[in-house]
Scaffold this motif. Structure first.
Motif, PDB file in Angstrom:
ATOM      1  N   THR A   1      48.658  41.788  27.830  1.00 31.48           N
ATOM      2  CA  THR A   1      47.729  41.590  28.939  1.00 31.48           C
ATOM      3  C   THR A   1      46.852  42.827  29.101  1.00 31.48           C
ATOM      4  O   THR A   1      47.361  43.947  29.136  1.00 31.48           O
ATOM      5  N   ILE A   2      45.545  42.602  29.180  1.00 32.93           N
ATOM      6  CA  ILE A   2      44.601  43.725  29.292  1.00 32.93           C
ATOM      7  C   ILE A   2      43.753  43.557  30.547  1.00 32.93           C
ATOM      8  O   ILE A   2      43.051  42.552  30.711  1.00 32.93           O
ATOM      9  N   GLU A   3      43.853  44.535  31.421  1.00 31.26           N
ATOM     10  CA  GLU A   3      43.113  44.481  32.691  1.00 31.26           C
ATOM     11  C   GLU A   3      42.326  45.770  32.909  1.00 31.26           C
ATOM     12  O   GLU A   3      42.613  46.791  32.287  1.00 31.26           O
ATOM     13  N   PRO A   4      41.388  45.730  33.832  1.00 28.09           N
ATOM     14  CA  PRO A   4      40.648  46.962  34.156  1.00 28.09           C
ATOM     15  C   PRO A   4      41.447  47.842  35.117  1.00 28.09           C
ATOM     16  O   PRO A   4      42.451  47.403  35.670  1.00 28.09           O
ATOM     17  N   TRP A   5      40.972  49.090  35.322  1.00 26.86           N
ATOM     18  CA  TRP A   5      41.477  49.905  36.440  1.00 26.86           C
ATOM     19  C   TRP A   5      41.183  49.077  37.699  1.00 26.86           C
ATOM     20  O   TRP A   5      40.057  48.627  37.878  1.00 26.86           O
ATOM     21  N   ARG A   6      42.166  48.899  38.536  1.00 23.50           N
ATOM     22  CA  ARG A   6      41.887  48.139  39.758  1.00 23.50           C
ATOM     23  C   ARG A   6      41.975  49.076  40.948  1.00 23.50           C
ATOM     24  O   ARG A   6      43.038  49.574  41.286  1.00 23.50           O
ATOM     25  N   ALA A   7      40.826  49.335  41.571  1.00 25.76           N
ATOM     26  CA  ALA A   7      40.748  50.169  42.770  1.00 25.76           C
ATOM     27  C   ALA A   7      39.416  49.891  43.443  1.00 25.76           C
ATOM     28  O   ALA A   7      38.411  49.696  42.748  1.00 25.76           O
ATOM     29  N   GLU A   8      39.437  49.865  44.758  1.00 24.94           N
ATOM     30  CA  GLU A   8      38.197  49.593  45.494  1.00 24.94           C
ATOM     31  C   GLU A   8      37.116  50.618  45.144  1.00 24.94           C
ATOM     32  O   GLU A   8      35.945  50.302  45.073  1.00 24.94           O
ATOM     33  N   ALA A   9      37.558  51.857  44.910  1.00 33.44           N
ATOM     34  CA  ALA A   9      36.589  52.922  44.631  1.00 33.44           C
ATOM     35  C   ALA A   9      36.056  52.873  43.193  1.00 33.44           C
ATOM     36  O   ALA A   9      35.145  53.618  42.842  1.00 33.44           O
ATOM     37  N   PHE A  10      36.643  52.021  42.346  1.00 30.19           N
ATOM     38  CA  PHE A  10      36.179  51.854  40.963  1.00 30.19           C
ATOM     39  C   PHE A  10      35.695  50.415  40.755  1.00 30.19           C
ATOM     40  O   PHE A  10      36.392  49.601  40.128  1.00 30.19           O
ATOM     41  N   PRO A  11      34.523  50.064  41.275  1.00 37.46           N
ATOM     42  CA  PRO A  11      34.082  48.671  41.130  1.00 37.46           C
ATOM     43  C   PRO A  11      33.907  48.267  39.656  1.00 37.46           C
ATOM     44  O   PRO A  11      33.510  49.082  38.836  1.00 37.46           O
ATOM     45  N   ILE A  12      34.218  47.014  39.375  1.00 39.62           N
ATOM     46  CA  ILE A  12      34.097  46.522  37.997  1.00 39.62           C
ATOM     47  C   ILE A  12      32.626  46.328  37.646  1.00 39.62           C
ATOM     48  O   ILE A  12      31.844  45.804  38.436  1.00 39.62           O
ATOM     49  N   ILE A  13      32.256  46.792  36.456  1.00 38.40           N
ATOM     50  CA  ILE A  13      30.884  46.588  35.967  1.00 38.40           C
ATOM     51  C   ILE A  13      30.829  45.296  35.181  1.00 38.40           C
ATOM     52  O   ILE A  13      30.001  44.433  35.422  1.00 38.40           O
ATOM     53  N   LYS A  14      31.737  45.178  34.234  1.00 39.91           N
ATOM     54  CA  LYS A  14      31.845  43.960  33.438  1.00 39.91           C
ATOM     55  C   LYS A  14      33.201  43.967  32.734  1.00 39.91           C
ATOM     56  O   LYS A  14      33.624  45.025  32.238  1.00 39.91           O
ATOM     57  N   ASP A  15      33.847  42.821  32.675  1.00 40.78           N
ATOM     58  CA  ASP A  15      35.152  42.696  32.015  1.00 40.78           C
ATOM     59  C   ASP A  15      36.105  43.826  32.434  1.00 40.78           C
ATOM     60  O   ASP A  15      36.475  43.903  33.579  1.00 40.78           O
TER      61      ASP A  15
END
Lengths: 248, 638
Positions: free
Chosen positions: A98-112
């Motif tokens: 399973t591959i996910e992004p850093w999840r944090a409100e202060a690090f908004p997702i740009i893409k994928d």
């Protein structure tokens, strides 16, 4: 070996994300994790699909650009190893990853799985420096610094600013990052004059960015690819506390 | 246009001081009226942007990474040279200058190198003041180590990550200026063109890599600090994003490119493990102090376990060919020898492109603990990548591209042939000649950014008296349109090949024909093949996604498109230089014992190439190199 990837796909910061499943075929154990993703992306492009967007640059564990939460652990959970240095020999044939992004409100997702870590830069802009201009500085040997102090400062300075500490923390706290940055400078005599001001300014900015509070569980230290010590957080708290008392 | 190097008159040691006094200044109150664009945020870019901000200029700084702290200067391991003579071992500005000129095989500009050696001492002071945690002795003073090409100990270091620590120093200075509002930072933004108005660089066109938006930025001067072009070879020790786009597009707007054939190949890198390989990792050269390099004597033994190959069946080729230097033969010589062994089919490991670096004898002689103490971190790194324990089996190494000495031609003021366009650091050509010494890249980047450009750019502003540019000027609109068209063209092809596969093919071709060894026949073949490959690229490339989004495939394809052109100029330059010097080894020009044969009579010049239009041959201009204080000797390591 053949693997199955469950990857977080998200078109951009505004849209909702979801997991997609892809096969990763004929993976060689000498591949790095990112090279395995390169190969999967080549297949996606050949099939006319959008490749997975992920960040990386130096691919030798020093620039801090790569991220990825792999099977629930930032950088994949191998001691002192960033995602780009993680190799496929640590996985088994038939495994699902399973591959996910850093999840944090202060690090908004740009893409994928690529995120925006500009909050770290803004914390640095608030006080992560010694106020000297170019030129007019004293000779490098003018202030002797004991080897022990220089080494300790270097331990803190090893931080690559990747943000794994934030991603690992249940509160998405940035305390290990800020502690490393503050400690590097505050330990040195050059950083002494501004040390309280620095700690206050950087912590204030950290709070403003929406990072959570620190409850000292140590998950940050466990995933840090540079093995930055939790003890720097104590150092930060001390400098911050005295600064707050002194009203700097 | 004739090349005007603008080297100040007078004795070598006084040129820079004299020049600093002679050049015009901008009044402190007037500095805020000048806008400066800095592209790139590595050592050269970050130090320049911060220093210009401190002086009062209005600065915009651009980088493609998500933070200026990630530029590839960060990956430098070894150290930074400075003529401090803290060790009392006879170092001096003149000695550092001489070592650099000699190391560069007498193909660098004397006055620039002397200035570099002069300001090297200021760099260390500056970095210490910023809080860079350099290694220290127990007495509290700065520690030094020795490095290749020098007989003194002048290299300052911060564990194995000097590059990161120096960059973090420059980045902290930059952060301070961003916080104060003198510098505006644009991360994840890529420069795609230089805008020229009335013959002067007046701004750039950029693409916001997140939104895809293309916009114009006007300024009174443009500074490029965009690094080297090693990724033209596809595989190198450069970061994945390193590219030649900025200097290539500036070349097309009038900034000549100098000596593109000078590329440095580092002998001790971890070999390629397969077709999937995306980049190469350097291992410190210091390993050769205790490791012995060998390959099997017989091809048949190459697949056997190294431990089972008898001593008599091993060829310790460096010890055999260079008995006095042995395993410590210089970088270029060791690299070529490894290639030769592999070309004979005696390489080891996957793909047979590797040689052994064996520590068994050293462990026997010194004990495991001593070896672990000396190289433990490197052995760990090797194990992370290869999964092999080098205490038990010999390491496998192979040479790889890691630095490019060529780059945009600049004068003594670091200004290119396009007025108002300044080029710093690895992106320019000026200080390392045909070969760079270890620990000198960091020195040059910071020298240019902290201590040279901030003076010389003022002289340009004070003397050129150009009209204030505006990004609404027709030239900006036209350039924006060109960039949009270029982007659309890439996206519209939707062919069968990925940008990576085309880049890999180009890289392989260049590595074979214009890599460690070059010859006229091979270069001619490459010059025939590259245009075909370029045509294939523009017919068959498949760039997925759209223009107005975060699109890594599109970013990358644009860079590959430029490499497809850059590679051709590199081969042209290599074919033109009928001599061997430094990193440029032409197989036809070697001494009977296989050493590089330099030809000072005919080739003691800088080759600066002028763009004359798409599908037209570029024109070469020569800057003759004159040495007033050094004698052009032959490098010998016998």
């Amino acid at each position: 070996m053949n693997l199955t990837l469950k990857v977080w796909r998200q078109k951009n910061g505004q849209s909702a994300g979801h997991f997609d499943t892809y096969p990763a075929r004929d993976v060689i154990e000498d591949m790095s994790f990112l090279e395995m993703l390169d190969v999967v992306n080549e297949d996606l492009i050949a099939a006319g699909k959008d490749p997975i967007a992920f960040d990386s640059d130096c691919r030798e564990g020093i620039c801090g650009m790569c991220s990825l939460v792999i099977n629930g652990v930032p950088h994949g959970g191998h001691r002192g190893t960033a995602t780009c240095q993680l190799h496929m020999r640590h996985f088994k044939d038939g495994e699902t990853i399973t591959i996910e992004p850093w999840r944090a409100e202060a690090f908004p997702i740009i893409k994928d799985v690529a995120v925006n870590r500009a909050a770290f830069d803004r914390i640095m802009q608030a006080g992560g420096f010694i106020s000297v201009n170019t030129g007019g500085t004293p000779d490098g040997n003018a202030i002797p610094i004991s080897k022990a102090v220089a080494d300790k400062s270097m331990d803190a300075a090893a931080c690559i600013g990747c943000g794994a500490c934030v991603a690992a923390c249940k509160n998405a706290s940035a305390m290990l990052f800020v502690a490393a940055k503050v400690s590097q400078l505050n330990l040195l005599p050059q950083g002494e004059p501004e040390k309280h001001r620095r700690a206050l300014a950087m912590v204030t900015q950290m709070d403003k960015e929406g990072f959570g509070s620190c409850t000292v569980t140590g998950s940050c230290e466990a995933v840090c690819p540079k093995e930055i010590s939790l003890s720097f957080i104590a150092k930060l708290n001390r400098d911050y506390g005295i600064g707050a008392l002194l009203g700097k | 246009m004739a090349l005007e190097s603008n080297i100040p008159s007078g004795p070598l040691a006084q040129k820079w001081d004299k020049h600093k006094f002679d050049i015009k200044l901008v009044n402190p109150a007037n500095k805020r009226k000048f806008d400066v664009i800095v592209v790139g945020s590595g050592l050269a870019g970050a130090s320049a942007a911060a220093t210009l901000g401190e002086l009062g200029y209005k600065v915009k700084c651009f980088c493609y990474q998500d933070s200026p702290r990630r530029a590839h200067s960060i990956a430098a391991q070894g150290g930074i040279n400075a003529a401090k003579n803290y060790q009392n071992d006879g170092d001096s500005v003149h000695r550092l200058f001489y070592d650099t000129i000699k190391g560069g095989d007498f193909r660098a500009r004397e006055a620039n190198v002397y200035r570099l050696a002069q300001v090297s001492v200021n760099i260390i002071d500056q970095c210490v003041a910023q809080g860079v945690p350099f290694a220290r002795e127990y007495g509290g003073l700065l520690s030094n180590r020795s490095f290749g090409g020098a007989q003194v100990s002048r290299t300052f270091y911060a564990r194995g990550q000097t590059g990161q620590q120096l960059l973090l120093g420059a980045y902290s200075a930059l952060c301070r200026q961003i916080g104060m509002g003198t510098v505006k930072m644009y991360p994840r933004t890529e420069m795609l063109d230089v805008v020229v108005i009335d013959g002067h660089a007046k701004g750039i066109i950029v693409r916001d890599l997140v939104s895809g938006e293309i916009s114009s930025h006007a300024a009174d001067a443009v500074v490029l600090a965009t690094g080297g072009y090693g990724n033209v070879f596809f595989l190198s020790t450069n970061a994945k994003g390193c590219n030649a786009t900025a200097i290539w597009r500036a070349y097309k707007k009038g900034a000549y490119l100098a000596n593109p054939c000078y590329t440095q190949i580092h002998p001790t890198c971890i070999p390629v493990s397969g077709e999937h390989q995306s980049k190469l990792t350097l291992m410190s050269e210091s390993l050769r102090n205790d490791g012995r390099v060998w390959v099997p004597k017989k091809k048949e033994d190459c697949d056997k376990a190294p431990g089972s190959i008898a001593e008599d069946d091993r060829d310790y080729y460096l010890e055999r060919k260079y008995p006095s230097y042995g395993n410590l033969a210089p970088r270029d010589i060791s690299s070529r020898a490894a290639k030769e062994a592999c070309d004979q089919g005696r390489g080891v490991g996957p793909g047979k492109l590797g040689v052994y670096l064996d520590f068994a004898d050293a462990i026997k002689r010194l004990g495991l603990n001593v070896i672990r103490e000396r190289y433990g971190n490197l052995f760990d790194m090797y194990e992370k990548i290869t999964g092999e324990n080098a205490y038990q089996v010999p390491m496998r190494i192979y040479p790889a591209v890691h630095y490019t000495m060529g780059g945009t031609w600049v004068d003594y003021n670091l200004m290119s042939t396009l007025p108002g366009l300044f080029v710093l650091g690895e992106a320019n050509f000026s200080d390392h000649g045909a070969n760079r010494l270890g620990a000198s890249a960091l020195m040059q980047g910071l020298a240019d950014g902290y201590f040279v450009l901030p003076y010389t750019i003022g002289n340009y502003f004070a003397s050129s008296k150009q009209a204030k540019p505006s990004s609404s000027h027709a030239e900006f609109k036209r350039a924006e349109e060109e960039v949009r068209k270029f982007t659309q063209r890439l996206l519209s092809i939707k062919g069968k090949r990925t940008p990576t596969s085309l880049h890999r093919e180009l890289g392989k071709l260049l590595w074979e024909k214009c890599g460690m060894g070059r010859n006229a026949a091979g270069l001619k073949e490459a010059l025939k093949r590259i245009p075909e490959l370029r045509e294939e690229f523009w017919k068959t490339v498949n760039v997925t996604g759209e223009a107005m989004e975060f699109n890594q495939a599109l970013e990358y394809a644009g860079r590959v498109a430029d490499f497809m052109e850059f590679g051709e100029l590199m081969c042209l330059d290599a074919l033109d230089r009928n001599e061997s010097c430094g990193g440029h080894f032409r197989e036809e020009f070697q001494t009977p014992d296989g050493e590089a044969a330099r030809n000072d009579e005919k080739y003691a010049y800088v080759a600066a190439w002028e763009f004359r239009g798409q599908n037209q041959a570029p024109v070469m201009h020569k800057e003759t190199l004159e040495y007033t204080e050094v004698h052009m000797s032959t490098r010998s390591y016998k």
